[in-house]
Motif scaffolding. Structure first.
Motif, PDB file in Angstrom:
ATOM      1  N   UNK A  79       0.847  -1.185   0.000  1.00  0.00           N
ATOM      2  CA  UNK A  79       0.000   0.000   0.000  1.00  0.00           C
ATOM      3  C   UNK A  79       0.887   1.241   0.000  1.00  0.00           C
ATOM      4  N   UNK A  80       0.711   2.075  -1.028  1.00  0.00           N
ATOM      5  CA  UNK A  80       1.601   3.222  -1.160  1.00  0.00           C
ATOM      6  C   UNK A  80       1.447   4.206  -0.008  1.00  0.00           C
ATOM      7  N   UNK A  81       0.167   4.396   0.423  1.00  0.00           N
ATOM      8  CA  UNK A  81      -0.078   5.369   1.483  1.00  0.00           C
ATOM      9  C   UNK A  81       0.682   4.980   2.762  1.00  0.00           C
ATOM     10  N   UNK A  82       0.688   3.657   3.071  1.00  0.00           N
ATOM     11  CA  UNK A  82       1.378   3.203   4.280  1.00  0.00           C
ATOM     12  C   UNK A  82       2.874   3.491   4.169  1.00  0.00           C
ATOM     13  N   UNK A  83       3.426   3.286   2.964  1.00  0.00           N
ATOM     14  CA  UNK A  83       4.854   3.591   2.774  1.00  0.00           C
ATOM     15  C   UNK A  83       5.119   5.072   3.011  1.00  0.00           C
ATOM     16  N   UNK A  84       4.198   5.910   2.504  1.00  0.00           N
ATOM     17  CA  UNK A  84       4.379   7.360   2.655  1.00  0.00           C
ATOM     18  C   UNK A  84       4.295   7.757   4.127  1.00  0.00           C
ATOM     19  N   UNK A  85       3.335   7.153   4.864  1.00  0.00           N
ATOM     20  CA  UNK A  85       3.199   7.473   6.293  1.00  0.00           C
ATOM     21  C   UNK A  85       4.477   7.076   7.040  1.00  0.00           C
ATOM     22  N   UNK A  86       5.005   5.888   6.718  1.00  0.00           N
ATOM     23  CA  UNK A  86       6.231   5.441   7.398  1.00  0.00           C
ATOM     24  C   UNK A  86       7.378   6.405   7.105  1.00  0.00           C
ATOM     25  N   UNK A  87       7.521   6.776   5.832  1.00  0.00           N
ATOM     26  CA  UNK A  87       8.618   7.668   5.458  1.00  0.00           C
ATOM     27  C   UNK A  87       8.447   9.040   6.106  1.00  0.00           C
ATOM     28  N   UNK A  88       7.201   9.521   6.221  1.00  0.00           N
ATOM     29  CA  UNK A  88       6.981  10.848   6.805  1.00  0.00           C
ATOM     30  C   UNK A  88       7.159  10.816   8.315  1.00  0.00           C
ATOM     31  N   UNK A  89       6.955   9.652   8.930  1.00  0.00           N
ATOM     32  CA  UNK A  89       7.067   9.574  10.390  1.00  0.00           C
ATOM     33  C   UNK A  89       8.515   9.588  10.858  1.00  0.00           C
ATOM     34  N   UNK A  90       9.419   9.012  10.034  1.00  0.00           N
ATOM     35  CA  UNK A  90      10.788   8.787  10.504  1.00  0.00           C
ATOM     36  C   UNK A  90      11.490  10.058  11.001  1.00  0.00           C
ATOM     37  N   UNK A  91      11.513  11.158  10.227  1.00  0.00           N
ATOM     38  CA  UNK A  91      12.225  12.345  10.734  1.00  0.00           C
ATOM     39  C   UNK A  91      11.579  12.908  11.992  1.00  0.00           C
ATOM     40  N   UNK A  92      10.233  12.818  12.065  1.00  0.00           N
ATOM     41  CA  UNK A  92       9.553  13.308  13.276  1.00  0.00           C
ATOM     42  C   UNK A  92       9.969  12.501  14.490  1.00  0.00           C
ATOM     43  N   UNK A  93       9.983  11.170  14.310  1.00  0.00           N
ATOM     44  CA  UNK A  93      10.392  10.320  15.424  1.00  0.00           C
ATOM     45  C   UNK A  93      11.821  10.602  15.840  1.00  0.00           C
ATOM     46  N   UNK A  94      12.681  10.810  14.842  1.00  0.00           N
ATOM     47  CA  UNK A  94      14.080  11.101  15.156  1.00  0.00           C
ATOM     48  C   UNK A  94      14.184  12.411  15.928  1.00  0.00           C
ATOM     49  N   UNK A  95      13.377  13.417  15.557  1.00  0.00           N
ATOM     50  CA  UNK A  95      13.420  14.693  16.286  1.00  0.00           C
ATOM     51  C   UNK A  95      12.897  14.542  17.704  1.00  0.00           C
ATOM     52  N   UNK A  96      11.826  13.759  17.879  1.00  0.00           N
ATOM     53  CA  UNK A  96      11.329  13.533  19.239  1.00  0.00           C
ATOM     54  C   UNK A  96      12.408  12.864  20.082  1.00  0.00           C
ATOM     55  N   UNK A  97      13.106  11.877  19.465  1.00  0.00           N
ATOM     56  CA  UNK A  97      14.169  11.185  20.188  1.00  0.00           C
ATOM     57  C   UNK A  97      15.275  12.163  20.558  1.00  0.00           C
ATOM     58  N   UNK A  98      15.635  13.021  19.601  1.00  0.00           N
ATOM     59  CA  UNK A  98      16.677  14.016  19.871  1.00  0.00           C
ATOM     60  C   UNK A  98      16.234  14.971  20.973  1.00  0.00           C
ATOM     61  N   UNK A  99      14.952  15.372  20.917  1.00  0.00           N
ATOM     62  CA  UNK A  99      14.420  16.288  21.932  1.00  0.00           C
ATOM     63  C   UNK A  99      14.487  15.641  23.315  1.00  0.00           C
ATOM     64  N   UNK A 100      14.127  14.337  23.364  1.00  0.00           N
ATOM     65  CA  UNK A 100      14.178  13.629  24.649  1.00  0.00           C
ATOM     66  C   UNK A 100      15.619  13.591  25.160  1.00  0.00           C
TER      67      UNK A 100
END
Lengths: 232, 280
Positions: free
Chosen positions: B113-134
């Motif tokens: 499913x293309x949408x799921x791939x897009x959601x995963x790709x869009x989530x990664x930098x956000x997750x990395x920033x949250x991790x960095x913020x923590x």
């Protein structure tokens, strides 16, 4: 695909063929075979030069140094697992055989460990002597490497399979692999550390064995899936 | 006679229930398929974003005001406890986003499913920033509490390794020229990561207890007082809403970029041009 039992070799023979082929190829490229070992020795030599030759300090940090160096040597040799086969096309042949790929890759990983991991076990006690590692810990060092390095090969194989089609996969490979190596490093170095301190090492070695069993049972599926994705 | 009719009633009820379940399942499936189609998602997400964004702003304002000015101070730690209201939600989000990312990556891998791939790709930098913020807030908190910027505390260390996993995911995706092949390869890596995260975490905890016992100062009380818990929860929800808002924005943008040659994107572009330059 319909498999004709008369013409297609049985799985056991296929496994043996893969293993013998990889070992033969590795033995014919002896120079490449020695590279990770030389790297292991050179890296270990750098630490006393950087930290100073005090015996107490070296003995204290020897387990960590030896294990980190083994980790890096394993990392360095990873690409040889699938990359040459990818370039000469035999990796695709492996994917096309009627046998389950997840089983065949076990033979490949095992062949890789025999040619890169096993020599480290032989060399490690000598380096332990250089680093003033207490003699009582030498046996545990070899056992922990024997239990840990196959796990490193299995985990690393997943990352190599994912990056096999890329032109510059080397640096990427270390980023993908090293975080996953952390548990092996912790328990491996921990076991040697405990042995040097005269403590029990059963817990550490049990954890290393658990990680190895997990890696043998789960990693082949991931490796097979990664190869299929890379060669699609 | 009576028993027979009762039986029949029961049978009918069961059949009706079965039909109901089947219909609602079909409805769910239909909704799922509809949502998974990029143009439909683009429009729906566009409708949700303003509401999500507005509630993020409101909750963030309430949560920040509450936690920075109203919430009581810790008896021993003083004003530096207030950084907890950023640190703890960020740390929660770092795991939550990884799970969402790995989950949608798995959906993309299995059903392509293309949408799921897009959601995963869009989530990664956000997750990395949250991790960095923590990590950054943890370090800032550590300076007054532990007297040093960094302590090889089990949680900080496994958070750092989580950051490496995020970076590996993004690096692998960026290294593969074909977008969809990259999405599949990094999806597999995310799944390997999900299996490994608990192992890494517990081995780090083990390592930490072996090497340095009892240097850790946690919140003094065994249970969190409601006056601290409530602003913390408000902040946590605000962080989740922020993530949802931004991930939808990023996914919309990524969809436009990936499907730029498709008819629906062309149509949107033409409409936008007509809106911006009505005279042309």
């Amino acid at each position: 695909m319909i498999v004709d039992p008369q013409t297609s070799p049985r799985l056991g023979r296929a496994l043996r063929t893969v293993l013998v082929r990889d070992l033969t190829l590795a033995l014919r490229r002896r120079g490449e075979l020695a590279n990770p070992l030389v790297f292991f020795v050179v890296v270990v030599t750098m630490f006393p030069l950087g930290l100073g030759p005090e015996v107490d300090l070296l003995a204290r940090i020897a387990p960590g140094i030896l294990w980190v160096a083994a980790l890096l040597a394993a990392l360095l040799s990873l690409e040889a697992m699938f990359h040459p086969d990818y370039q000469d096309g035999s990796l695709e042949q492996l994917l096309l055989t009627p046998h389950p790929l997840a089983v065949l890759v076990i033979a490949k990983v095992f062949a890789h460990w025999l040619t890169t991991g096993l020599p480290l076990l032989v060399l490690a006690p000598l380096l332990g002597v250089l680093l003033q590692l207490p003699e009582s810990a030498t046996g545990v060092l070899v056992i922990s490497l024997a239990l840990g390095t196959p796990t490193l090969s299995f985990i690393g194989a997943i990352a190599v399979a994912l990056t096999v089609g890329l032109r510059r996969g080397g640096v990427l490979l270390s980023l993908l692999t090293l975080p996953l190596y952390v548990p092996v490093l912790i328990f491996g170095a921990g076991a040697v550390d405990s042995a040097a301190g005269g403590l029990s090492v059963v817990a550490h070695l049990s954890f290393l064995a658990t990680l190895l069993i997990l890696a043998i049972s789960l990693a082949p599926w991931a490796i097979a899936a990664a190869l299929r994705i890379s060669l699609e | 006679m009576l028993a027979g009719s009762q039986n029949r009633v029961q049978c009918t009820e069961i059949v009706l229930f079965g039909v109901n379940v089947a219909m609602s399942w079909a409805a769910v499936q239909g909704w799922f398929h509809k949502l998974a189609s990029p143009p439909h998602f683009y429009v729906t997400a566009g409708r949700w974003v303003p509401w999500l964004g507005a509630s993020t702003v409101v909750l963030l304002a309430v949560g920040l005001g509450w936690s920075l000015f109203i919430a009581p101070l810790d008896q021993y730690q003083g004003a530096s406890t207030r950084i907890m209201y950023l640190h703890v939600p960020a740390a929660w989000m770092s795991i939550f986003v990884y799970l969402v990312m790995a989950g949608s990556a798995a959906v993309g891998l299995v059903w392509r499913m293309r949408l799921a791939e897009v959601i995963a790709a869009s989530s990664a930098p956000l997750g990395a920033w949250f991790t960095f913020l923590a990590l950054a807030t943890g370090s800032l908190w550590g300076k007054p509490m532990w007297g040093t910027w960094w302590v090889w505390d089990a949680r900080l260390t496994s958070e750092l390794l989580l950051l490496f996993l995020y970076l590996g995911f993004m690096a692998l995706q960026a290294a593969i020229p074909d977008r969809r092949a990259g999405a599949r390869a990094s999806a597999l890596l995310a799944l390997v990561g999900v299996v490994n995260i608990p192992i890494i975490h517990f081995s780090v905890v083990w390592w930490n207890t072996l090497h340095q016992p009892s240097s850790i100062l946690r919140l003094g009380k065994p249970t969190i007082h409601p006056s601290i818990l409530w602003p913390l929860l408000v902040m946590a929800i605000a962080f989740k809403l922020y993530y949802m808002t931004v991930v939808l924005l990023r996914a919309r943008c990524a969809l436009l970029e990936r499907e730029r040659s498709s008819a629906w994107v062309q149509q949107i572009v033409t409409e936008q041009i007509a809106l911006c330059h009505p005279l042309r």
